[in-house]
Design a protein around this motif. Structure first.
Motif, PDB file in Angstrom:
ATOM      1  N   GLY A   1      20.357  54.656  46.522  1.00 14.23           N
ATOM      2  CA  GLY A   1      21.392  55.454  47.183  1.00 14.23           C
ATOM      3  C   GLY A   1      22.156  56.337  46.215  1.00 14.23           C
ATOM      4  N   LEU A   2      22.458  55.815  45.026  1.00 13.30           N
ATOM      5  CA  LEU A   2      23.164  56.605  44.015  1.00 13.30           C
ATOM      6  C   LEU A   2      22.315  57.781  43.536  1.00 13.30           C
ATOM      7  N   LYS A   3      21.012  57.552  43.399  1.00 11.18           N
ATOM      8  CA  LYS A   3      20.115  58.653  43.010  1.00 11.18           C
ATOM      9  C   LYS A   3      20.103  59.739  44.074  1.00 11.18           C
ATOM     10  N   VAL A   4      20.093  59.323  45.328  1.00  8.84           N
ATOM     11  CA  VAL A   4      20.098  60.296  46.427  1.00  8.84           C
ATOM     12  C   VAL A   4      21.380  61.122  46.399  1.00  8.84           C
ATOM     13  N   ILE A   5      22.531  60.447  46.196  1.00 12.37           N
ATOM     14  CA  ILE A   5      23.812  61.154  46.141  1.00 12.37           C
ATOM     15  C   ILE A   5      23.806  62.201  45.032  1.00 12.37           C
ATOM     16  N   ALA A   6      23.354  61.801  43.839  1.00 17.68           N
ATOM     17  CA  ALA A   6      23.328  62.736  42.709  1.00 17.68           C
ATOM     18  C   ALA A   6      22.368  63.885  42.960  1.00 17.68           C
ATOM     19  N   GLN A   7      21.218  63.580  43.558  1.00 20.26           N
ATOM     20  CA  GLN A   7      20.226  64.626  43.817  1.00 20.26           C
ATOM     21  C   GLN A   7      20.742  65.615  44.866  1.00 20.26           C
ATOM     22  N   VAL A   8      21.377  65.097  45.917  1.00 19.19           N
ATOM     23  CA  VAL A   8      21.942  65.969  46.947  1.00 19.19           C
ATOM     24  C   VAL A   8      23.042  66.844  46.356  1.00 19.19           C
ATOM     25  N   LEU A   9      23.843  66.267  45.477  1.00 18.23           N
ATOM     26  CA  LEU A   9      24.948  67.015  44.880  1.00 18.23           C
ATOM     27  C   LEU A   9      24.450  68.135  43.980  1.00 18.23           C
ATOM     28  N   PHE A  10      23.437  67.863  43.149  1.00 16.63           N
ATOM     29  CA  PHE A  10      23.044  68.825  42.118  1.00 16.63           C
ATOM     30  C   PHE A  10      21.741  69.563  42.401  1.00 16.63           C
ATOM     31  N   GLY A  11      20.950  69.090  43.358  1.00 21.71           N
ATOM     32  CA  GLY A  11      19.655  69.730  43.554  1.00 21.71           C
ATOM     33  C   GLY A  11      18.746  69.407  42.388  1.00 21.71           C
ATOM     34  N   SER A  12      18.111  70.431  41.823  1.00 23.39           N
ATOM     35  CA  SER A  12      17.240  70.217  40.665  1.00 23.39           C
ATOM     36  C   SER A  12      18.085  69.889  39.440  1.00 23.39           C
ATOM     37  N   ILE A  13      17.766  68.789  38.791  1.00 24.21           N
ATOM     38  CA  ILE A  13      18.518  68.365  37.615  1.00 24.21           C
ATOM     39  C   ILE A  13      17.605  67.503  36.753  1.00 24.21           C
ATOM     40  N   GLU A  14      17.805  67.536  35.465  1.00 24.20           N
ATOM     41  CA  GLU A  14      16.966  66.757  34.553  1.00 24.20           C
ATOM     42  C   GLU A  14      17.123  65.260  34.836  1.00 24.20           C
ATOM     43  N   ASP A  15      16.014  64.546  34.708  1.00 21.66           N
ATOM     44  CA  ASP A  15      16.015  63.114  34.996  1.00 21.66           C
ATOM     45  C   ASP A  15      16.994  62.354  34.102  1.00 21.66           C
ATOM     46  N   SER A  16      17.106  62.776  32.839  1.00 17.28           N
ATOM     47  CA  SER A  16      18.003  62.083  31.909  1.00 17.28           C
ATOM     48  C   SER A  16      19.465  62.230  32.345  1.00 17.28           C
ATOM     49  N   VAL A  17      19.821  63.446  32.805  1.00 21.41           N
ATOM     50  CA  VAL A  17      21.190  63.680  33.285  1.00 21.41           C
ATOM     51  C   VAL A  17      21.438  62.891  34.562  1.00 21.41           C
ATOM     52  N   LEU A  18      20.441  62.892  35.456  1.00 20.88           N
ATOM     53  CA  LEU A  18      20.564  62.150  36.708  1.00 20.88           C
ATOM     54  C   LEU A  18      20.785  60.669  36.439  1.00 20.88           C
ATOM     55  N   SER A  19      20.017  60.096  35.523  1.00 16.61           N
ATOM     56  CA  SER A  19      20.156  58.671  35.192  1.00 16.61           C
ATOM     57  C   SER A  19      21.526  58.370  34.598  1.00 16.61           C
ATOM     58  N   SER A  20      22.029  59.269  33.740  1.00 16.62           N
ATOM     59  CA  SER A  20      23.351  59.078  33.128  1.00 16.62           C
ATOM     60  C   SER A  20      24.448  59.105  34.181  1.00 16.62           C
ATOM     61  N   MET A  21      24.319  60.022  35.145  1.00 18.74           N
ATOM     62  CA  MET A  21      25.334  60.115  36.202  1.00 18.74           C
ATOM     63  C   MET A  21      25.328  58.876  37.094  1.00 18.74           C
ATOM     64  N   VAL A  22      24.141  58.393  37.424  1.00 14.92           N
ATOM     65  CA  VAL A  22      24.032  57.185  38.237  1.00 14.92           C
ATOM     66  C   VAL A  22      24.674  56.002  37.509  1.00 14.92           C
ATOM     67  N   LYS A  23      24.426  55.902  36.206  1.00 11.30           N
ATOM     68  CA  LYS A  23      25.011  54.813  35.409  1.00 11.30           C
ATOM     69  C   LYS A  23      26.539  54.904  35.404  1.00 11.30           C
ATOM     70  N   CYS A  24      27.082  56.123  35.221  1.00 15.47           N
ATOM     71  CA  CYS A  24      28.533  56.300  35.196  1.00 15.47           C
ATOM     72  C   CYS A  24      29.151  55.975  36.547  1.00 15.47           C
ATOM     73  N   TYR A  25      28.496  56.415  37.620  1.00 17.49           N
ATOM     74  CA  TYR A  25      29.042  56.138  38.950  1.00 17.49           C
ATOM     75  C   TYR A  25      29.009  54.643  39.247  1.00 17.49           C
ATOM     76  N   THR A  26      27.969  53.958  38.765  1.00 16.92           N
ATOM     77  CA  THR A  26      27.886  52.511  38.954  1.00 16.92           C
ATOM     78  C   THR A  26      29.058  51.808  38.284  1.00 16.92           C
ATOM     79  N   GLU A  27      29.515  52.336  37.144  1.00 19.90           N
ATOM     80  CA  GLU A  27      30.656  51.756  36.439  1.00 19.90           C
ATOM     81  C   GLU A  27      31.977  52.199  37.047  1.00 19.90           C
ATOM     82  N   LEU A  28      31.996  53.381  37.669  1.00 18.68           N
ATOM     83  CA  LEU A  28      33.232  53.915  38.235  1.00 18.68           C
ATOM     84  C   LEU A  28      33.605  53.238  39.548  1.00 18.68           C
ATOM     85  N   PHE A  29      32.632  53.040  40.437  1.00 10.05           N
ATOM     86  CA  PHE A  29      32.944  52.600  41.796  1.00 10.05           C
ATOM     87  C   PHE A  29      33.743  51.298  41.872  1.00 10.05           C
TER      88      PHE A  29
END
Length: 281
Positions: free
Chosen positions: A190-218
């Motif tokens: 679900g977090l990957k979907v949220i990030a992908q919907v938000l940014f569209g095309s984005i590097e996998d490394s950036v996507l993974s970093s954002m998912v990790k940060c959101y997991t710690e933020l929530f």
């Protein structure tokens, strides 16, 4: 002989504990109720919990358990099925309503009720976020962005992004020859979907970093706002800082390379960057 001496000591210790903390709870309730002064109507049943923390620990314990409704069920069991209770959560005296009629009244009566969120959610979301602004400013921001992110064009974009994430992820999970934690995997998906919907095309490394940060933020949204190392809220603030930088860098890059990136898949951020206000800005 030792056991005969030990049991009275334990009994006295337990009684002292109950009396002391029961007294603290009474003092805490008296403090908040007395601040209200003369009341037109009596307060609903309930209690204000411990000094400073109120009933937050029991709320979070229920929220993180397999039965989050147990917090409400406990109120009903202790104080009767009145559908309205007083308590103390997230640093503020609170009233909980838990029947459809009262909930509808609170959510639709803008004259007597206004939006309010825990201070932890406000600090993590930001003062200019939709849940951080009030009344006219909230309506103005919501009007500016709602059409661009909820229209048919936007929804069509989101479906493609969701399929790009969900289908390969489920296929990968289906090939595993070991047990998986379903809730954990679906949350990560679900977090990957949220990030992908938000940014569209984005590097996998950036996507993974954002998912990790959101997991710690929530988890920090539902925590005591204690900004001290070791506490959930402190970790959430650090994750928010990283997220803000990553999002800011992504916005700057897209503004600088708008024409070069024209062929890639758009996301919600691209649609938001195209929004114009009443002055065409």
């Amino acid at each position: 002989m030792m056991l005969e001496l030990l049991w009275p000591f334990v009994a006295v210790l337990a009684a002292t504990y109950v009396i002391l903390f029961g007294f603290l709870k009474k003092i805490n309730e008296w403090y908040y109720v007395s601040k209200l002064g003369k009341k037109q109507h009596p307060l609903p049943p309930g209690d204000m919990g411990w000094p400073f923390i109120g009933n937050l620990w029991s709320f979070l314990r229920a929220f993180k358990s397999q039965d989050p409704d147990s917090f409400i069920h406990n109120l009903i069991k202790r104080h009767g099925p009145t559908s309205i209770y007083k308590t103390h959560l997230f640093g503020s005296p609170s009233v909980i309503v838990c029947c459809p009629e009262l909930c509808r009244k609170v959510l639709t009566d803008d004259e007597h009720f206004s939006l309010g969120y825990p201070s932890s959610a406000i600090k993590l979301g930001g003062k200019k976020s939709l849940h951080g602004v009030q009344s006219s400013e909230h309506r103005r921001l919501r009007r500016l962005i709602s059409d661009s992110i909820n229209g048919h064009q936007a929804l069509a974009l989101y479906i493609d992004h969701i399929e790009d994430i969900v289908i390969p992820s489920l296929e990968e999970l289906s090939t595993m020859n070991r047990p998986i934690k379903f809730f954990t995997e679906i949350k990560r998906l679900g977090l990957k979907v949220i990030a992908q919907v938000l940014f569209g095309s984005i590097e996998d490394s950036v996507l993974s970093s954002m998912v990790k940060c959101y997991t710690e933020l929530f988890p920090g949204v539902f925590s005591m706002p204690i900004n001290v190392p070791g506490f959930t809220f402190h970790r959430a603030l650090k994750a928010r800082k990283k997220l803000v930088k990553m999002i800011g860098d992504e916005v700057d890059e897209r503004r600088a390379k708008a024409s070069v990136l024209a062929d890639r898949k758009k996301g919600m951020m691209d649609l938001l960057m195209e929004v114009e206000n009443d002055k065409g800005e």
